[in-house]
Motif scaffolding. Structure first.
Motif, PDB file in Angstrom:
ATOM      1  N   ARG A   2      -2.471   1.220  -6.891  1.00 43.54           N
ATOM      2  CA  ARG A   2      -1.385   0.510  -6.533  1.00 43.54           C
ATOM      3  C   ARG A   2      -0.345   0.970  -7.833  1.00 43.54           C
ATOM      4  O   ARG A   2       0.689   0.899  -7.486  1.00 43.54           O
ATOM      5  N   GLU A  25      -4.278   1.422   5.136  1.00 44.59           N
ATOM      6  CA  GLU A  25      -4.608   1.116   3.903  1.00 44.59           C
ATOM      7  C   GLU A  25      -4.117   2.046   2.855  1.00 44.59           C
ATOM      8  O   GLU A  25      -3.607   1.674   1.686  1.00 44.59           O
ATOM      9  N   TYR A  26      -4.101   3.399   3.007  1.00 49.88           N
ATOM     10  CA  TYR A  26      -3.561   4.477   2.212  1.00 49.88           C
ATOM     11  C   TYR A  26      -2.127   4.090   1.933  1.00 49.88           C
ATOM     12  O   TYR A  26      -1.719   4.065   1.036  1.00 49.88           O
ATOM     13  N   ASP A  28      -0.602   1.378   2.689  1.00 49.79           N
ATOM     14  CA  ASP A  28       0.059   0.199   2.126  1.00 49.79           C
ATOM     15  C   ASP A  28      -0.517  -0.066   0.678  1.00 49.79           C
ATOM     16  O   ASP A  28       0.174  -0.578  -0.099  1.00 49.79           O
ATOM     17  N   THR A  29      -1.371   0.852   0.119  1.00 47.92           N
ATOM     18  CA  THR A  29      -1.889   0.703  -1.336  1.00 47.92           C
ATOM     19  C   THR A  29      -1.009   1.669  -2.041  1.00 47.92           C
ATOM     20  O   THR A  29      -0.701   1.155  -3.273  1.00 47.92           O
ATOM     21  N   LEU A  30      -0.606   2.657  -1.789  1.00 44.93           N
ATOM     22  CA  LEU A  30      -0.123   3.831  -2.684  1.00 44.93           C
ATOM     23  C   LEU A  30       1.295   3.412  -2.317  1.00 44.93           C
ATOM     24  O   LEU A  30       2.157   3.774  -1.509  1.00 44.93           O
TER      25      LEU A  30
END
Length: 83
Positions: A2, A25-26, A28-30
């Motif tokens: 993050r 998720e990639y 939304d996380t990065l």
């Protein structure tokens, strides 16, 4: 992850073996990630859609507008193969 602030291009293929939540998720996380939906391809986007793959990489690396719009929805793209 993050705290990683570098541009990231996430290519999610229509028939990818990765589940949709993993691709999302990639994105939304990065914090600086852009997710694009690649129709008509499996996990090997460079083989299944070589021209589009090259065009995406070139425009992304040149900081130019991508040939596909970023996919920002939470739900899988229409036509996405999910298991």
């Amino acid at each position: 992850m993050r705290n990683v602030h570098v541009p990231v291009l996430v290519m999610a293929a229509q028939c990818d073996f990765l589940h949709w939540p993993v691709s999302r998720e990639y994105r939304d996380t990065l914090p600086d990630a852009t997710l694009v939906d690649i129709q008509g391809a499996g996990h090997a986007v460079s083989t299944d859609q070589p021209q589009l793959f090259t065009q995406l990489l070139e425009t992304f690396l040149d900081d130019q507008p991508l040939p596909l719009l970023a996919y920002t929805a939470m739900d899988p793209p229409p036509g996405r193969w999910t298991r």
